[in-house]
Motif scaffolding. Structure first.
Motif, PDB file in Angstrom:
ATOM      1  N   LEU A   1       0.704  -1.309  -0.201  1.00 54.75           N
ATOM      2  CA  LEU A   1      -0.179   0.093  -0.120  1.00 54.75           C
ATOM      3  C   LEU A   1       0.931   1.267  -0.036  1.00 54.75           C
ATOM      4  O   LEU A   1       0.487   2.205  -0.805  1.00 54.75           O
ATOM      5  N   LEU A   2       1.842   1.202   0.904  1.00 50.48           N
ATOM      6  CA  LEU A   2       2.757   2.152   0.899  1.00 50.48           C
ATOM      7  C   LEU A   2       3.455   2.332  -0.620  1.00 50.48           C
ATOM      8  O   LEU A   2       3.782   3.536  -1.080  1.00 50.48           O
ATOM      9  N   ARG A   3       3.914   1.377  -0.983  1.00 51.16           N
ATOM     10  CA  ARG A   3       4.608   1.401  -2.469  1.00 51.16           C
ATOM     11  C   ARG A   3       3.686   2.073  -3.471  1.00 51.16           C
ATOM     12  O   ARG A   3       4.129   2.685  -4.441  1.00 51.16           O
TER      13      ARG A   3
ATOM     14  N   HIS B   1       5.381   8.556  -3.446  1.00 51.32           N
ATOM     15  CA  HIS B   1       6.947   8.523  -2.918  1.00 51.32           C
ATOM     16  C   HIS B   1       7.429   7.058  -2.133  1.00 51.32           C
ATOM     17  O   HIS B   1       8.180   7.042  -1.377  1.00 51.32           O
ATOM     18  N   GLY B   2       6.220   6.190  -2.005  1.00 51.62           N
ATOM     19  CA  GLY B   2       6.244   5.070  -1.385  1.00 51.62           C
ATOM     20  C   GLY B   2       7.461   4.116  -1.498  1.00 51.62           C
ATOM     21  O   GLY B   2       8.170   3.742  -0.830  1.00 51.62           O
ATOM     22  N   ASP B   3       7.839   3.966  -2.772  1.00 51.07           N
ATOM     23  CA  ASP B   3       8.793   3.261  -3.334  1.00 51.07           C
ATOM     24  C   ASP B   3      10.401   3.687  -2.736  1.00 51.07           C
ATOM     25  O   ASP B   3      11.003   2.869  -2.317  1.00 51.07           O
ATOM     26  N   THR B   4      10.008   5.064  -2.955  1.00 50.46           N
ATOM     27  CA  THR B   4      11.584   5.539  -2.292  1.00 50.46           C
ATOM     28  C   THR B   4      11.736   5.070  -0.858  1.00 50.46           C
ATOM     29  O   THR B   4      12.597   4.967  -0.542  1.00 50.46           O
ATOM     30  N   VAL B   5      10.633   5.548  -0.216  1.00 49.39           N
ATOM     31  CA  VAL B   5      10.615   5.496   1.210  1.00 49.39           C
ATOM     32  C   VAL B   5      10.952   3.885   1.646  1.00 49.39           C
ATOM     33  O   VAL B   5      11.759   3.585   2.644  1.00 49.39           O
TER      34      VAL B   5
END
Lengths: 260, 523
Positions: free
Chosen positions: B186-188, B192-196
């Motif tokens: 879900l974050l991805r 910017h989820g992937d970067t995080v």
């Protein structure tokens, strides 16, 4: 829009000679005799005879499972014939499939693109394996013409169906093959893409290529082809000038042929 | 009757907000029945046999150990000391696996789901059910159960208590990992989820490396929170402690299971697979110079690295064994197992269905004037790089941690074991890819190269073959004779080369190539 007639000198001379030689001898560039194609218990094509001459466009039309795609796949060398003789520019497709593949350009009916390679890499792959010299300018022109220039360096995995179809046509035609095999090239393609494809087919025809187009869209088949072959259950049930299937009468006749 | 995914969020009004379990009762059995019916007869038998073996070993080995192994305080103490670390490694490894696979495998490929809209609860439960098909999970679970049996040998009452606690740990860790996998996905899906996530992964690796390099690994291992659960599992006279720990783990499992459902619902509304598919990055154009084979190898390498599941899988397969090798120093004789593990797991990424890398373009590629051998060679060379590269990294790290210099025979055994493991994996992958291809997308993180049951079968076959050869080389290395591992390697080279030649001959056949390409292209 740039024409492609001027590009012909850039193709392999052997390829041009193959088509020209077949033309001069008044023999068919594509010659199919008694072709049978079976997949286990299913017969896809049964006893098909077919001749396509240099500068001729032939449409293969018919319902689902009529054997159109299987016929083109055999000609492209991606499916072996169960029996019969298939020759392309006098090369036996069964005996020398590599030579036959050099002479053909094939647009498959579904997919047709490596999902994690860019259009440019597809063209590069084709050019390398065909050992084409100075292919880049021609490839770029074709990409621009089919409105794929902006996405030439994006992987094709995110392409729409229409973009994929257009790209497949570009790949099939890039090396100006003596035999162009287009399987459902108009499927899901927008009007501009259809127009570009029709123009490309016409230019290749004028340049001497033999073109086989398989499509469900009868009107387009009639507009692009000189001759139409109606397939049903793997057999040719009609062959003649494509114009015979034009208009309301042609449609009626076509429907009768499919349901007979 | 399942509901459209978009309605799920509002559908569970009477229970926990966002958690709708109503579809689970009907959908899950129907989904399992559908998968069972569409699984080939051979795979069904293989699955039944594998399940019988896994359950038999999982119950039989601990039971046999507890019944027949004479209590040995020294062995018990040794196992007790490493058990908290083993429990923690189990949790970490399945957590990383779930994070890398975006919540885990699918019973049905995602692109078939629009025809069978499943509720998030069913999607989640189905992913949990596929976890035992992960050989690493099964092996570690059996190992944990056996370890507690060793500790409790001679005390049947304690065995039951320890087994219950271990089972709860496995359950809780699995549910929590699954929850984390969905949360990461879900974050991805955010901007910017992937970067995080990449930042978090790098930070975790940096912390781990710092702990090991600063010599604090033992201190960290001794203070792991798993220690209290292990004590609760094997201490006789503290039922309150056992109850609290047990209930705690059960609560974690239930909360993780239920908590994941809203995440899956949110993911289904975000259409993450479609988002992931829209890779709009521009790739640099490469030169056309060099040999044809070299260019084809480069293309294959790029296609591997551009696939999310393959990229993440490669990272996990390097990081996990690397972590294990760095945390637990292994003697040189035991290093032979590492290339076996890494190579066989790497083969499972895509090698077992290698032509799936071409996806829908396989038929077009077959229309190009390309010798079949060249196509196969390029594919297998990249597979060697994938399997061998990870093995070299992990063996290198383990060799550094092994401390003392190896004898010539030990070194020869490790090198020969690595070559053999890669060869075994490559030859089997070539054979399977040509004999039994599958349509596979390999686009989203949850995509697999083959259906879950077939993949489990391949995993068992590869693990058994490479582990046996690794054991053989370990024994050969311990004899002190350099010639012995080399001689064994020669035998494997002959057998592997013969197998590869057979695969190449099969791929030369136009009919075989037509079947392979049409299958992987899904036409």
């Amino acid at each position: 829009m740039p024409g492609i007639g001027t590009m012909r000198p850039m193709t392999s001379e052997a390829v041009v000679d193959a088509a020209a030689g077949a033309d001069e001898a008044s023999t068919a560039v594509v010659s199919v005799r008694s072709l049978d194609v079976s997949f286990a218990a299913v017969t896809a094509v049964l006893g098909l005879d077919l001749d396509v001459f240099s500068g001729q466009v032939v449409a293969l039309v018919g319902g689902n499972g009529a054997g159109k795609s299987s016929t083109l796949r055999v000609l492209a060398g991606v499916v072996p014939a169960s029996s019969g003789q298939v020759r392309v520019c006098d090369v036996d497709v069964t005996r020398d499939p590599l030579a036959a593949k050099r002479l053909t350009g094939y647009c498959p009916d579904v997919g047709g693109l490596l999902p994690r390679a860019t259009p440019w890499e597809h063209l590069q792959l084709s050019a390398r394996l065909r050992r084409l010299p100075d292919w880049q300018p021609r490839a770029q022109r074709l990409l621009d013409r089919f409105e794929l220039g902006d996405v030439a360096d994006r992987i094709t995995g995110g392409f729409s169906h229409g973009m994929s179809r257009r790209m497949s046509v570009v790949l099939a035609a890039m090396h100006l093959p003596p035999v162009l095999l287009l399987d459902e090239p108009f499927d899901g393609v927008d009007p501009l893409g259809v127009e570009a494809t029709v123009e490309l087919v016409e230019e290749l025809r004028q340049a001497g290529s033999a073109v086989l187009v398989s499509t469900h869209l009868l009107e387009l088949a009639v507009s692009v082809a000189d001759e139409a072959i109606v397939l049903r259950h793997g057999r040719a049930v009609h062959r003649g000038p494509a114009a015979e299937l034009a208009g309301a009468d042609g449609h009626r006749r076509y429907r009768d042929l499919l349901s007979a | 009757m399942s509901r459209p995914a978009g309605m799920i969020w509002t559908a569970g009004r009477r229970g926990i907000p966002g958690v709708d379990l109503s579809g689970l009762r009907h959908e899950l059995p129907a989904l399992l029945a559908f998968v069972w019916q569409t699984t080939g007869r051979r795979e069904r038998w293989a699955l039944l046999c594998a399940a019988a073996v896994a359950v038999g070993v999982g119950i039989g080995v601990p039971l046999a150990v507890a019944t027949f192994l004479p209590p040995d305080p020294e062995v018990r103490q040794t196992v007790l000391v490493v058990l908290p670390a083993a429990w923690a490694f189990f949790a970490v490894s399945i957590l990383i696996s779930a994070l890398a696979s975006s919540g885990g495998r699918e019973l049905l490929p995602r692109n078939q789901l629009p025809g069978f809209p499943l509720s998030p609860a069913t999607d989640h439960a189905a992913a949990l059910l596929t976890i035992p098909l992960n050989v690493a999970w099964t092996l570690q679970s059996v190992s944990l159960l056996t370890a507690v049996a060793v500790i409790t040998a001679g005390a049947p009452g304690l065995l039951v208590q320890a087994t219950v606690m271990t089972t709860l740990w496995i359950l809780a860790a699995s549910c929590l990992a699954q929850f984390a996998g969905w949360a990461a996905e879900l974050l991805r899906s955010t901007r910017h989820g992937d970067t995080v996530l990449r930042g978090l992964a790098l930070a975790a690796v940096a912390v781990g490396a710092a702990v090991v390099l600063s010599g604090h690994a033992r201190t960290v291992l001794d203070s792991l929170p798993t220690t209290s659960f292990v004590i609760a599992a094997v201490v006789v006279d503290d039922p309150a402690r056992f109850a609290v720990a047990g209930v705690g783990l059960l609560v974690v499992a239930v909360v993780s299971f239920l908590g994941a459902i809203p995440l899956v619902a949110a993911l289904s509304r975000r259409s993450v697979p479609q988002v992931a598919a829209q890779d709009t990055r521009l790739r640099p154009r490469r030169s056309s110079t060099g040999s044809e084979l070299g260019w084809l190898i480069g293309l294959d390498q790029r296609m591997v690295l551009r696939s999310a599941p393959l990229r993440r899988g490669l990272a996990v397969l390097t990081v996990l064994p690397l972590l294990a090798a760095l945390l637990v120093p292994l003697p040189w004789t035991a290093l032979t197992i590492l290339p076996a593990l890494v190579a066989s797991a790497s083969g499972l990424l895509y090698g077992v269905n290698a032509f799936a890398l071409d996806g829908g373009g396989a038929v077009w590629r077959n229309s190009l004037p390309q010798p079949a051998a060249q196509w196969l060679d390029a594919r297998l060379i990249v597979l060697v790089q994938v399997c061998g590269g990870g093995a070299i990294v992990v063996v290198g790290a383990a060799a550094l941690r092994a401390g003392q210099a190896p004898s010539a025979a030990e070194l020869a055994a490790v090198v020969c074991a690595a070559i053999t493991a890669v060869l075994q994996v490559i030859s089997r992958c070539a054979r399977w890819s040509i004999r039994r291809p599958f349509p596979a997308v390999l686009r989203s993180s949850r995509d697999a190269p083959a259906p879950p049951v077939s993949l489990a079968g391949y995993a068992v076959a590869l693990s058994v073959a490479t582990t046996l050869s690794a054991t053989l080389f370990a024994l050969a290395g311990s004899t002190g004779a350099v010639a012995l591992p080399v001689a064994i390697l020669l035998l494997f080279l002959i057998s592997g080369t013969w197998s590869l030649r057979r695969a190449a001959t099969a791929f030369e056949s136009p009919a075989v190539r037509a079947r392979v390409t049409a299958t992987v292209a899904g036409t």
